[in-house]
Design a protein around this motif. Sequence first.
Motif, short mmCIF file in Angstrom:
data_model
loop_
_atom_site.label_atom_id
_atom_site.label_comp_id
_atom_site.label_asym_id
_atom_site.label_seq_id
_atom_site.Cartn_x
_atom_site.Cartn_y
_atom_site.Cartn_z
N ASN A 42 0.83 -1.21 0.00
CA ASN A 42 0.00 0.00 0.00
C ASN A 42 0.86 1.26 0.00
O ASN A 42 2.02 1.25 0.41
CB ASN A 42 -0.93 0.02 1.22
N ASP A 43 0.26 2.34 -0.46
CA ASP A 43 0.90 3.66 -0.46
C ASP A 43 2.18 3.68 -1.29
O ASP A 43 3.16 4.35 -0.94
CB ASP A 43 1.20 4.12 0.98
N THR A 44 2.18 2.94 -2.38
CA THR A 44 3.30 2.99 -3.32
C THR A 44 2.77 3.42 -4.68
O THR A 44 1.58 3.36 -4.95
CB THR A 44 3.98 1.61 -3.45
N ALA A 45 3.70 3.87 -5.53
CA ALA A 45 3.29 4.35 -6.85
C ALA A 45 2.59 3.26 -7.64
O ALA A 45 1.56 3.48 -8.28
CB ALA A 45 4.51 4.86 -7.61
N SER A 47 0.97 0.62 -6.54
CA SER A 47 -0.35 0.27 -5.99
C SER A 47 -1.40 1.31 -6.38
O SER A 47 -2.56 0.99 -6.60
CB SER A 47 -0.28 0.12 -4.47
N GLU A 48 -0.98 2.58 -6.48
CA GLU A 48 -1.92 3.62 -6.91
C GLU A 48 -2.32 3.41 -8.36
O GLU A 48 -3.50 3.59 -8.72
CB GLU A 48 -1.27 4.99 -6.73
N VAL A 49 -1.37 3.03 -9.19
CA VAL A 49 -1.70 2.71 -10.58
C VAL A 49 -2.65 1.52 -10.64
O VAL A 49 -3.62 1.51 -11.42
CB VAL A 49 -0.41 2.42 -11.39
N ALA A 50 -2.41 0.50 -9.79
CA ALA A 50 -3.26 -0.69 -9.78
C ALA A 50 -4.70 -0.33 -9.38
O ALA A 50 -5.66 -0.85 -9.95
CB ALA A 50 -2.69 -1.73 -8.82
N LEU A 51 -4.85 0.55 -8.41
CA LEU A 51 -6.20 0.95 -7.98
C LEU A 51 -6.95 1.64 -9.11
O LEU A 51 -8.15 1.37 -9.33
CB LEU A 51 -6.11 1.87 -6.76
N GLU A 52 -6.28 2.53 -9.82
CA GLU A 52 -6.93 3.22 -10.93
C GLU A 52 -7.28 2.25 -12.06
O GLU A 52 -8.35 2.34 -12.66
CB GLU A 52 -6.02 4.33 -11.45
N ALA A 53 -6.37 1.31 -12.35
CA ALA A 53 -6.65 0.34 -13.40
C ALA A 53 -7.81 -0.57 -13.02
O ALA A 53 -8.65 -0.92 -13.85
CB ALA A 53 -5.39 -0.50 -13.67
N ASN A 54 -7.88 -0.95 -11.75
CA ASN A 54 -8.98 -1.80 -11.27
C ASN A 54 -10.30 -1.05 -11.37
O ASN A 54 -11.32 -1.61 -11.79
CB ASN A 54 -8.71 -2.22 -9.83
N ARG A 55 -10.29 0.22 -11.01
CA ARG A 55 -11.52 1.03 -11.09
C ARG A 55 -11.99 1.16 -12.54
O ARG A 55 -13.18 1.01 -12.83
CB ARG A 55 -11.26 2.40 -10.48
N ALA A 416 -3.57 -11.69 -7.20
CA ALA A 416 -3.20 -10.82 -6.09
C ALA A 416 -3.03 -9.37 -6.51
O ALA A 416 -2.49 -8.57 -5.74
CB ALA A 416 -1.91 -11.32 -5.44
N LEU A 417 -3.49 -9.00 -7.72
CA LEU A 417 -3.38 -7.61 -8.16
C LEU A 417 -4.67 -6.85 -7.94
O LEU A 417 -4.65 -5.62 -7.76
CB LEU A 417 -3.01 -7.57 -9.65
#
Length: 425
Positions: A42-45, A47-55, A416-417
């Motif tokens: 969490n709180d890494t560059a 992981s932020e990209v992964a959250l946006e891609a998942n959304r 796990a992504l």
Amino acid sequence: MADPAHTGQDASATDDPGNAALTATYVLSGAYLEDWQPALRNDTAISEVALEANRMSIDRSPTLFLLRAAEAESAAEKAAWFPRIRPTASLGVGSTGPGIGISVTQMIYDFSQTRTRREKAEISRAMTEIQFWKERNEDVRDALLSYVDAVEANEVIAARQDLEQRLMELAMQEADRVQSGVTGQGDTLFLDVSRQENRRDMIRQRAKLTDARARLLRDAGVRLDQAPQLRFAALSGACQAPQERDHAPDLLRARLAVELATMSELEARKNLFPRIVAAADLTTGTGGSPEDNARIAFEGGSIAGGGARLRIEAERQRTLAAERGFTTARHDLARELERLEIDTHALRNTLREYGELVQTTDRSLALFKDRFLAGAASVAEAVRLEVERSANLVAIAETRGAIERNCVEAARLYGALSAADIDLE
């Protein structure tokens, strides 16, 4: 959920220690959700990209609607035992007059045929849910690979810019040596050619960086000029080794495919058995007097000819095919994870060796500097050492990129992504 006493699948799965955690009960109950752990810190560059891609994956996925349809279908099958109330209307001929009424039908016993259909609907719902999870992992994987490509290209550009700066300093020193008559123009030409080659590769890397940025914008809606550092230092430790848990989405779906095929075989067998149905009718004719009747009907099973038996055999073969597919999926997963592990181990050794080469070249350059300034060495020798140093730095960037890509791919295989379950509201 399938009853192990009926299907025999859960019981047989536990005979193999490797299958112990991957029973139909384990999957359908959602127990694997408790074992799920993210591979991205969490709180890494990244992981932020992964959250946006998942959304973005959720927003544009048609599977989301298929999942809602499967949930509705499963709920409908659970209501199959409720009474059915239907309005009726008839037009009479001759002595029978027209009438309207209500018909009520209630299933009493059907040798678990309704239960089997209900379990099949629940399995289909779970398979659709896992398919949605798998698709989100693949979408996030694509975005993260674009991000790693961008970081790698940026690191290579930095190495090329560093080489350009070093060659520029050599060019200035060489110009002083030419003016003082220490050397001729030939070495200067060699230096200019080396700088042109370096600039040409820098142009290619900038094109790769632009392409990676465009792909990331497409896959995750992320603009890299708004993202954190484009350095491997920002990725260090961000992608962790997947947990040792055998619940990859492909494997879970293959396990449920076995259960679904078993349920279909069981359904074909149960179609040979009869059903007992209670029905009641209330009809009002033209005379105004209501007529009612109640009955219990015995509906025979499909026993005509040999077609029913052949359908059972067909479903049995589909069950065997699903079992073979599950075994193959398990072996393929193990082999692919082993390949990634071996490749990553080799890449880490290669990374260490490249680092040693850079240190060796740095020592050589330090010793060479005094000889060059004294006019005892040519600029061509200095350029070769600088180019070799830069090539090793580029190789380090490419190797680190390959390691990160392997980690992302392994995490995708484990699911796990992207989170295994989401709020569909």
